[in-house]
Write an enzyme that holds these catalytic residues in place. Structure first.
Site, PDB file in Angstrom:
ATOM      1  N   GLU A 172     -11.495  11.126   6.217  1.00  0.00           N
ATOM      2  CA  GLU A 172     -10.068  10.912   5.913  1.00  0.00           C
ATOM      3  C   GLU A 172      -9.456  12.231   5.486  1.00  0.00           C
ATOM      4  O   GLU A 172     -10.026  12.934   4.651  1.00  0.00           O
ATOM      5  CB  GLU A 172      -9.878   9.930   4.741  1.00  0.00           C
ATOM      6  N   ASN A 184     -14.028   1.009   0.954  1.00  0.00           N
ATOM      7  CA  ASN A 184     -13.238   2.240   0.993  1.00  0.00           C
ATOM      8  C   ASN A 184     -13.009   2.782  -0.418  1.00  0.00           C
ATOM      9  O   ASN A 184     -12.301   2.157  -1.216  1.00  0.00           O
ATOM     10  CB  ASN A 184     -11.882   1.970   1.648  1.00  0.00           C
ATOM     11  N   GLU A 185     -13.624   3.913  -0.724  1.00  0.00           N
ATOM     12  CA  GLU A 185     -13.345   4.726  -1.924  1.00  0.00           C
ATOM     13  C   GLU A 185     -13.743   4.090  -3.263  1.00  0.00           C
ATOM     14  O   GLU A 185     -13.332   4.575  -4.319  1.00  0.00           O
ATOM     15  CB  GLU A 185     -11.866   5.166  -1.955  1.00  0.00           C
ATOM     16  N   TRP A 187       0.871  -1.185   0.000  1.00  0.00           N
ATOM     17  CA  TRP A 187       0.000   0.000   0.000  1.00  0.00           C
ATOM     18  C   TRP A 187       0.900   1.225   0.000  1.00  0.00           C
ATOM     19  O   TRP A 187       2.126   1.090   0.010  1.00  0.00           O
ATOM     20  CB  TRP A 187      -0.943  -0.010   1.220  1.00  0.00           C
ATOM     21  N   ASP A 188       0.301   2.418   0.015  1.00  0.00           N
ATOM     22  CA  ASP A 188       1.180   3.596  -0.047  1.00  0.00           C
ATOM     23  C   ASP A 188       1.803   3.954   1.299  1.00  0.00           C
ATOM     24  O   ASP A 188       2.502   4.944   1.430  1.00  0.00           O
ATOM     25  CB  ASP A 188       0.478   4.816  -0.693  1.00  0.00           C
ATOM     26  N   TRP A 189       1.575   3.112   2.310  1.00  0.00           N
ATOM     27  CA  TRP A 189       2.267   3.263   3.599  1.00  0.00           C
ATOM     28  C   TRP A 189       2.819   1.918   4.092  1.00  0.00           C
ATOM     29  O   TRP A 189       3.265   1.822   5.225  1.00  0.00           O
ATOM     30  CB  TRP A 189       1.331   3.838   4.670  1.00  0.00           C
TER      31      TRP A 189
END
Length: 845
Positions: A520, A422-423, A193-195
């Site tokens: 968020e 989510n999204e 993921w981006d983290w």
């Protein structure tokens, strides 16, 4: 939520006509054998657990989080591993009508064999699997779980999906991740993921056991409280789901006994063969349970609808953050890990967390702790940032998953909302995946099939006690009206919004959306040097090292942080490269904390007003609470639980009573924000300091200020030019404004501040001599700080000594300040003194 969240476990007595006797349960936790696909690697492995932690435990690999090991160890998840063990049956098999092998969680794709007989297959990490082994079990047994690489399986599923492509195929290259995660019912962020890193684990990640029983066996048990308005009566819905073995219905009496409420009621029931459920309604007197409503109603003076939670009949401003998995390897997430992170959330004045849809449905203990300490949960289903298939097999797996998770979790009063994904509404509405317009209809149909006709349908049938939304962000009822996919899910007049902007000045409140609910928003920072040090080597310790680039999974993230810092601070120029790296880390944390403070305060002061048709903001959940590994991210808690400066700031910007300042057209406005349930008459103290002196330039005390219950209203305004004139010799660059609210009964808000200019332009700021003395007091340690000049962003860091301070990253406007350190493990005055680093903004050169 306090005691209203109370749910008492009743004792369920089942003196059914058939004397069933209790089930025989044999746990298969403990030591198993683990071997690689070709048998070249073989080792003992703990269950619950996974391949990576087993290899680490045996010293066959280094810490997977060390340096570049996420890429070096790709081979582990590309192999097909097998778990096996022998066990003796500790009971006489012939005495039991049915014997099951039960897996609470298998990660993810596996064939299950007992005594070389295939019992079945698993393909969903979030499902419970039960296999009938009555005819296969012997005195001595050999059980095998043959895993298939999740990466290979996902790729194969994608290849076989001939109908239409299901984007995205792969994560952005910066994430160094694996492809087609949307084709496997597994923790979505485990492919990167981006983290977070890519560690597509294999393993038996939850409990596994043998269950033997006669006649019937209880599988699920849940309690849901309801308030019957017409009768003004509470009742408990007690639901029990049984596996009934006998070929004929079983009749008998069930007694529900709740000693604490002096409630005892008996019901006659009949269980039908197969999987049968009984639902009993128990009248309850003299006690209240948590109620929740999601209110979406017209607002006078505003187009659109409200979006807020009414808890126990009262509108509640939701304050908190977003939760991600606490580790790539779930077997490392202990009760203590969860307790520390959740307690830290509560200690920062949070009342809610969103369990984000790209991770896992959390462990039972997670929700137990939230029930106990009063943290409300917005619970996503595990679908995130992608489109998903809707073929028959996939839907059947999802239906079983949703039904299992709702049954498992619905008794927890902490859960206040189910959310479908989510999204993913936004992904279609904003066309993230560049789908040609003529094809979009197919994807809309898939979306409605999955989230509305399957997930929502099951949730509504299993749990009528709490609201459901199909996505986040969503326009709520407006999305429903538009066929479940709104034209613009980010519309501030409806539902919730996610908002990220790394190009504007984050100190400028006008860039933020005046939304109904901010679920968020956030900015990145680096974790402390002590956290990074554990997984790096000296050559990595610079902001532009290969390691620093490798660890940053958000495209351009390190540069965005620099640009945001440069707006208001001077960049570090130390000739010592390690010191320069530490200074950069400090500035990223200062920047992140100050940015999210500004944005959160904006959401809080927007709760009672409608301006140009926008406002009544009733929630602020910043992205994100916790970290999955040691890397730059949006988190306020580092991997291991250490508080970043943001988390200390959150303690203040989420305080129940807070004065908040903002500037508009040359006027300084101060609002009184209160979460209290009653009005308070208070004194507002506004103090102006010159950067060059510890003596205040001027002080104003405005008495008899009414701060209204559960609202945010203006309590003070003055033009900045008048303020500067009143405080002689002040300019925007030479002075700063601080303010707090105080009551006669000792009630006091945190002291807040407003910068009149960027700190890089501040005049009169001088390098200070900071010193600290440390002493022990019972279980805590007292740090007495002294300064010779005003010091912004004073930060105490005790390296890897585990614990937290009472305050940190603060503006020091007095000679002396006392800060308490709460240790999480035994330490000493000597260890704290030798570990302590004191930094303020002027130490960065």
């Amino acid at each position: 939520m306090g005691p209203a969240a109370l749910l008492l476990p009743p004792v369920l007595l089942l003196p059914l006509a058939v004397a069933a006797g209790g089930p025989e349960v044999r746990s298969l936790r403990g030591s198993w054998q683990l071997r690689s696909g070709n048998g070249s690697v073989s080792l003992p492995a703990e269950v619950p657990g996974c391949v990576h932690t087993a290899l680490l435990c045996r010293g066959l690999i280094q810490d997977p989080y060390y340096r570049f090991n996420d890429v070096m160890y790709r081979w582990i998840s590309l192999d097909n591993w097998t778990y096996s063990r022998t066990f003796k049956t500790s009971f006489d098999v012939r005495k039991w009508q049915k014997v099951n092998l039960v897996f609470e969680g298998v990660d993810t794709v596996a064939e299950i064999l007992l005594n070389n007989v295939t019992l079945g297959r698993t393909d969903n990490m979030f499902n419970r699997y039960s296999f009938d082994i009555t005819s296969v079990i012997q005195e001595v047994n050999f059980v095998e779980v043959r895993f298939l690489s999740a990466v290979s399986y996902a790729a194969e599923q994608s290849r076989c999906h001939k109908a239409h492509s299901i984007p995205p195929a792969c994560p952005p290259p910066v994430q160094q991740g694996e492809c087609h995660v949307n084709f496997i019912r597994k923790e979505q962020c485990s492919f990167s993921w981006d983290w977070g890193p890519s560690f597509p684990t294999q393993g038996i990640w939850k409990d596994v056991r043998i269950e033997a029983y006669n006649h019937y066996h209880l599988i699920y048990f849940s309690l849901t409280p309801f308030f019957e308005k017409s009768a003004q009566q509470w009742y408990l819905e007690v639901e029990s789901i049984f596996d009934v073995v006998s070929s004929k219905p079983i009749a008998g009496l069930v007694t529900v006994n709740i000693p604490k409420l002096q409630t005892k009621q008996t019901f006659s029931v009949k269980l039908q063969p197969g999987e049968g459920s009984i639902v009993l309604l128990v009248n309850i007197n003299k006690v209240y349970f948590r109620t929740v409503e999601l209110v979406q109603e017209p607002i006078p003076g505003s187009p659109g609808l409200s979006f807020y939670f009414r808890i126990n009949g009262r509108p509640i401003f939701i304050k908190g953050s977003n939760w991600i998995p606490a580790d790539s390897f779930q077997d490392r997430v202990t009760y203590d890990t969860l307790r520390l992170l959740l307690k830290s959330a509560a200690d920062a004045n949070m009342n809610a967390l969103r369990v984000w849809g790209g991770g896992i449905y959390e462990q039972d203990e997670f929700y137990d702790i939230c029930d106990e300490i009063g943290i409300m949960i917005w619970q996503d289903f595990m679908f995130a940032c992608a489109l998903y298939p809707t073929n028959q097999n996939y839907l059947e797996s999802v239906r079983a998953e949703v039904s299992h998770q709702v049954r498992r979790l619905k008794s927890h009063p902490s859960i206040i909302l189910w959310s479908g994904n989510n999204e993913n509404e936004a992904a279609i509405a904003s066309n993230w995946f560049s789908i040609p317009p003529p094809d979009i209809g197919v994807y809309i149909k898939d979306y409605v099939t999955l989230y509305v006709k399957n997930i929502r349908e099951i949730v509504l049938s299993e749990d009528k006690s709490r609201p459901f939304v199909a996505s986040s962000p969503t326009n709520g009822l407006e999305s429903v009206k538009e066929g479940w996919l709104s034209w613009d899910p980010y519309d501030t007049h409806y539902g919730d919004t996610h908002f990220y902007d790394y190009n504007s000045d984050c100190w400028n409140w006008t860039v933020y959306p005046r939304t109904r609910f901010a679920s968020e928003y956030g900015f990145q920072s680096w974790p402390s040097f002590s956290t990074i040090e554990k997984v790096s080597s000296p050559e990595d310790w610079s902001y532009t090292s290969n390691f620093s680039l490798h660890r940053q999974h958000h495209e351009g993230g390190n540069i965005q942080m620099l640009q945001e810092i440069e707006r208001h601070f001077k960049l570090p120029q130390s000739p010592d490269p390690v010191q320069k790296f530490k200074d950069m880390i400090y500035l990223t944390q200062v920047m992140q904390a100050q940015c999210i403070k500004t944005e959160t305060e904006f959401y809080r002061f927007s709760q009672s007003e409608i301006i140009n048709g926008e406002g009544h903001t009733m929630g602020a959940l910043y992205w994100q609470l916790n970290d999955i590994w040691q890397a730059p991210s949006w988190a306020s808690l580092e991997y291991g639980g250490k508080w970043k400066l943001l988390h200390y700031f959150a303690q203040n910007f989420f305080a129940p009573l807070l004065p908040v300042a903002y500037e508009d057209k040359g006027m300084l406005h101060i609002y009184g924000v209160s979460d209290f349930h009653e009005d308070h008459k208070l004194t507002l103290r506004v103090v102006v300091h010159a950067w060059s002196s510890l003596e205040p330039v001027c002080t104003l005390a405005k008495e008899g200020v009414t701060v209204k219950a559960q609202s945010a209203l203006p309590i003070y305004k003055e033009s900045i030019s008048d303020l500067l004139k009143r405080c002689r010799n002040c300019t925007r660059k030479s002075c700063i404004v601080t303010f707090c609210l105080m009551g006669e009964d000792g009630l006091q808000s945190p002291t807040n501040y407003y910068f009149l200019s960027s700190l890089k332009d501040a005049v009169g700021l001088e390098k200070t001599q900071l010193s600290a003395s440390v002493s022990q007091q019972d279980d805590t340690y007292i740090f007495v700080l002294q300064t010779t000049a005003i010091a912004p962003f004073v930060t105490l860091d005790v390296g890897s000594v585990r614990g937290r301070f009472s305050d940190n990253g603060f503006l020091m406007t007095e000679k002396k300040k006392v800060v308490v350190f709460y240790p999480w493990e035994p330490t000493s005055v000597e260890e704290l003194e030798s570990s302590l680093t004191l930094t303020s903004l002027l130490d960065i050169v």
